[in-house]
Design a protein around this motif. Structure first.
Motif, mmCIF file in Angstrom:
data_model
loop_
_atom_site.group_PDB
_atom_site.id
_atom_site.type_symbol
_atom_site.label_atom_id
_atom_site.label_comp_id
_atom_site.label_asym_id
_atom_site.label_seq_id
_atom_site.Cartn_x
_atom_site.Cartn_y
_atom_site.Cartn_z
ATOM 1 N N ILE A 125 0.828 -1.206 0.000
ATOM 2 C CA ILE A 125 0.000 0.000 0.000
ATOM 3 C C ILE A 125 0.864 1.258 0.000
ATOM 4 C CG2 ILE A 125 -1.677 1.323 1.348
ATOM 5 C CD1 ILE A 125 -2.689 -1.410 2.431
ATOM 6 N N ILE A 126 1.951 1.231 0.758
ATOM 7 C CA ILE A 126 2.750 2.441 0.994
ATOM 8 C C ILE A 126 3.740 2.729 -0.123
ATOM 9 C CG2 ILE A 126 4.531 3.407 2.522
ATOM 10 C CD1 ILE A 126 3.046 1.976 4.835
ATOM 11 N N CYS A 176 7.037 15.976 9.676
ATOM 12 C CA CYS A 176 5.618 16.167 9.997
ATOM 13 C C CYS A 176 4.868 16.850 8.857
ATOM 14 C CB CYS A 176 5.473 16.971 11.291
ATOM 15 S SG CYS A 176 5.921 16.032 12.772
ATOM 16 N N GLU A 177 5.526 17.764 8.160
ATOM 17 C CA GLU A 177 4.826 18.444 7.056
ATOM 18 C C GLU A 177 4.727 17.566 5.822
ATOM 19 O OE1 GLU A 177 4.724 22.717 4.658
ATOM 20 O OE2 GLU A 177 6.032 22.460 6.397
ATOM 21 N N THR A 178 5.784 16.791 5.524
ATOM 22 C CA THR A 178 5.734 15.948 4.329
ATOM 23 C C THR A 178 4.956 14.658 4.568
ATOM 24 O OG1 THR A 178 7.883 14.968 4.932
ATOM 25 C CG2 THR A 178 7.911 16.820 3.394
ATOM 26 N N ILE A 179 5.132 14.069 5.733
ATOM 27 C CA ILE A 179 4.473 12.789 6.018
ATOM 28 C C ILE A 179 3.042 12.997 6.487
ATOM 29 C CG2 ILE A 179 4.550 10.678 7.400
ATOM 30 C CD1 ILE A 179 6.860 10.899 5.457
ATOM 31 N N LEU A 264 -2.348 10.933 0.954
ATOM 32 C CA LEU A 264 -2.405 9.899 -0.072
ATOM 33 C C LEU A 264 -2.760 8.544 0.522
ATOM 34 C CD1 LEU A 264 0.781 11.049 -2.007
ATOM 35 C CD2 LEU A 264 -1.590 11.324 -2.746
ATOM 36 N N LEU A 265 -2.278 8.291 1.716
ATOM 37 C CA LEU A 265 -2.565 7.019 2.373
ATOM 38 C C LEU A 265 -4.039 6.916 2.732
ATOM 39 C CD1 LEU A 265 -1.059 4.481 3.312
ATOM 40 C CD2 LEU A 265 -0.784 5.557 5.541
ATOM 41 N N ASP A 280 0.415 3.647 13.460
ATOM 42 C CA ASP A 280 1.687 2.929 13.579
ATOM 43 C C ASP A 280 2.646 3.329 12.471
ATOM 44 O OD1 ASP A 280 0.676 1.611 15.774
ATOM 45 O OD2 ASP A 280 0.191 -0.240 14.693
ATOM 46 N N GLU A 281 2.136 3.424 11.253
ATOM 47 C CA GLU A 281 3.010 3.778 10.134
ATOM 48 C C GLU A 281 3.473 5.234 10.233
ATOM 49 O OE1 GLU A 281 4.396 1.775 8.423
ATOM 50 O OE2 GLU A 281 3.145 -0.004 8.283
ATOM 51 N N MET A 282 2.597 6.114 10.675
ATOM 52 C CA MET A 282 2.996 7.511 10.810
ATOM 53 C C MET A 282 4.084 7.679 11.866
ATOM 54 S SD MET A 282 1.433 9.245 8.513
ATOM 55 C CE MET A 282 1.680 7.761 7.511
#
Length: 481
Positions: A125-126, A176-179, A264-265, A280-282
Motif C-alpha cells: 500500500i505504501i 511532519c509536514e511531508t508525512i 495519499l494514504l 503505527d506507520e505515521m
C-alpha cells in the motif's frame, strides 16, 4: 521432593528440543559463556559501553561468530557473501523478535517492526506513495525548513556547539509536514517531540541488552518503565491528534494543494488500513525519517568541517548549479554529483543503523556444512563491513571519490549496504537523499564549517538504535562573505 525430581527432567527436555542450535553453534567461533546464562553479562552498561563491547566482539570474531545471550543464540555476521544471503532469503526476512517486543510499544505494526504478513500488506500500500512525483513536491518543503535552520544556526556563529538538537528539530518539522501534512513548529521551540523520541529509543536499546528488562513483570517495576509509558503516551497523543485533523481535512475537502503521504494514504487505503495501523506507520515514519536524517546530516557537516578542501568543492558545485542566491528546485537535485558522493561516503562510514537484526525462521545454509539454524537470530554488522580493510582501501579515510562511476564498479558486492538490501530495504532512501542534498546546498552557501575532530578514528561512537558520537556533533561556524 517431586519438584526437585521434575525440574532436572524439564531442563533436560528443554535442552534436547534445542539440540539443533547447540549442534550448529559448535561449528562457529565465539566467546565462552556461563551455563544457561551464556554471554549475558558481556553486553551491559551505558549505550556507549554496549556499543564499544559490540564493536570489540565484531573485531575479535570477524565474518561470522556466535554468542549466547542467555538462552538465545545470536550470530554476528559481517561477511558480504553471508549478508547477501541473509538479506535476500525469505528464511531470514522477519525482523528479530526484540524489535516487535520492545519497539512495538511505540511503533506497533509499522514497517520497522511488523511481522512478515503485515509488512507485505502495508508495504504494498505504501510503496507506490513514495513515487518520484510526490518526492519532487517535497523539495520546496525541504528548502523552506533548511532555510529556517540557517537562521537558527546563525545564532551560534563564533562559538562551538552541538548540531544535533537544531538538525533534529528541523528534520522533525520536515517529516511532519511531508508525512503528515501539518506544520508543528519544532524549530520555533513549540514542541519537544525530538527529546521524547531520543529517550524512547535509548530506553528501547537498553532494554534489548538487559535480560532482566526482557521480562515485563520485572521491567514494569522500574523507573524506566514509568518514563517509557509517559513518553509513549505523549507520542501517541501527538500522532492521533494529527491524524484526526487530517481526516477532517480529507472529509471536508480542505486539504492543501500539496498532498502529504498521510493524505495519499487515507485516500488510497481508507478500507485497507485501520486507524491504529495508519498511526503505527505515521509514528514509524516520524521516528525513522527524522532521527536518521538528522544524524546523517550532522555527520555530513562534521565531515565537511573536518575536510575544508572537500567543503570547498561542495560549495563550488552548489554555486555552479544555483549561484550564490538561487533557489533550489527538484530538477537541480540530480546535478549535485559531488555532493551525492559526499553523502554516500558519509553513510559508508556512519550508517544510521550500524546493526540490523533478523530472525531465522528455517535453517539457512551459508556454505557447505555451515548453517544458520532455525530459531537463531543474526546481528548484521553493516558498519564493520563498510569499514573493513579487506574491502576498502584506507577505510577510515573520508574520500567521496570512492563513488565515482568508475570506482563504484569496483566496490565488492554487499560491502556497502547502509540502507540494508533485498526486499526489506529502506523505503525512504530517495526521500532521505533528496532531503540531505537540499540541506548541504542550503547550509554551505551561508556558513564555513569547522570542527575539533581531526580524523574519523577520533570520533568515538554510541547508538540508541541510531548511531551518533559519544561527545556530540561539535562544530563551529563562520558566516561567508
Amino acid at each position: 521432593m517431586f519438584l526437585w525430581v521434575l525440574l532436572p527432567i524439564m531442563v533436560l527436555a528443554w535442552c534436547w528440543n534445542r539440540r539443533h542450535l547447540y549442534r550448529h553453534s559448535r561449528k562457529v567461533p565465539g566467546p565462552h559463556g556461563l551455563p544457561l546464562l551464556g554471554n549475558l553479562f558481556d553486553f551491559t552498561g551505558t549505550p556507549s559501553e554496549i556499543y564499544d563491547k559490540t564493536t570489540k566482539y565484531f573485531e575479535t570474531y570477524p565474518n561470522l561468530a556466535k554468542v549466547w545471550f542467555g538462552p538465545k543464540l545470536v550470530y554476528g555476521v559481517s561477511k558480504p557473501e553471508y549478508l547477501e544471503k541473509i538479506f535476500s532469503s525469505l528464511t531470514s526476512f522477519d525482523k528479530e523478535e526484540s524489535y516487535r517486543k520492545f519497539g512495538g510499544a511505540f511503533l506497533g505494526d509499522g514497517l520497522l517492526t511488523a511481522s512478515l504478513p503485515t509488512w507485505k500488506r502495508h508495504r504494498k500500500i505504501i510503496l507506490p506513495i513514495f513515487n518520484q512525483k510526490v518526492l519532487n513536491s517535497f523539495v520546496e518543503i525541504f528548502a523552506k525548513h533548511f532555510q529556517f535552520l540557517n537562521d537558527e544556526m546563525e545564532k551560534h556563529v563564533g562559538r562551538e556547539f552541538d548540531l544535533y538538537e537544531l538538525l533534529t528539530r528541523c528534520t522533525l518539522d520536515i517529516t511532519c509536514e511531508t508525512i503528515m501534512g501539518v506544520e508543528v513548529g519544532t524549530q520555533k521551540g513549540e514542541l519537544f517531540l525530538f527529546k521524547w523520541l531520543d529517550r524512547i529509543l535509548e530506553i528501547t536499546y537498553l532494554r534489548q541488552y538487559s535480560i532482566w528488562y526482557h521480562f515485563d513483570f520485572m521491567f514494569k517495576w522500574t523507573q524506566l518503565h514509568k518514563e517509557n509509558l509517559r513518553l509513549i503516551g505523549e507520542l501517541n497523543r501527538f500522532t492521533e491528534e494529527l491524524i484526526n485533523k487530517k481526516r477532517v481535512q480529507v472529509s471536508t475537502g480542505c486539504t492543501p494543494n500539496r498532498k502529504s503521504l498521510l493524505d495519499l494514504l487515507l485516500e488510497s487505503s481508507a478500507e485497507k488500513l485501520t486507524t491504529d495501523e495508519i498511526k503505527d506507520e505515521m509514528q514509524t515514519f516520524i521516528i525513522a525519517a527524522s532521527d536518521t536524517t538528522a544524524v546523517t546530516a550532522c555527520f555530513i557537516l562534521v565531515m565537511l568541517g573536518m575536510h575544508p578542501q572537500i567543503q570547498n568543492r561542495v560549495l563550488e558545485e552548489t554555486n555552479l548549479i544555483l549561484g550564490p542566491d538561487g533557489r533550489l528546485e527538484y530538477q537541480d537535485i540530480p546535478r549535485f554529483e559531488y555532493t551525492s558522493r559526499v553523502i554516500k561516503e558519509t553513510v559508508r562510514l556512519f550508517p544510521p543503523g550500524p546493526y540490523v537484526a533478523r530472525h531465522i525462521e528455517a535453517d539457512l545454509p551459508l556454505e557447505e556444512n555451515l548453517v544458520l539454524p532455525k530459531g537463531a537470530s543474526v546481528l548484521l554488522g553493516l558498519i564493520h563491513v563498510q569499514r573493513s580493510t579487506e574491502f576498502w582501501k584506507d577505510p577510515l579515510k573520508f574520500d567521496p571519490d570512492r563513488f565515482l562511476p568508475k570506482e563504484v564498479e569496483k566496490i565488492y558486492p554487499h560491502s556497502y549496504v547502509p540502507f540494508a538490501s533485498g526486499p526489506r530495504t529502506c523505503v525512504g532512501k530517495k526521500y532521505a537523499l533528496m532531503s540531505l542534498t537540499t540541506m548541504v546546498a542550503t547550509v554551505v552557501r551561508k556558513f564555513k564549517i569547522g570542527t575539533e575532530y581531526k580524523s574519523v578514528d577520533e570520533i568515538k561512537l554510541k547508538t540508541n538504535m541510531v548511531i551518533r558520537p559519544q561527545t556530540g556533533f561539535k562544530v563551529w561556524l563562520e558566516l561567508r562573505k
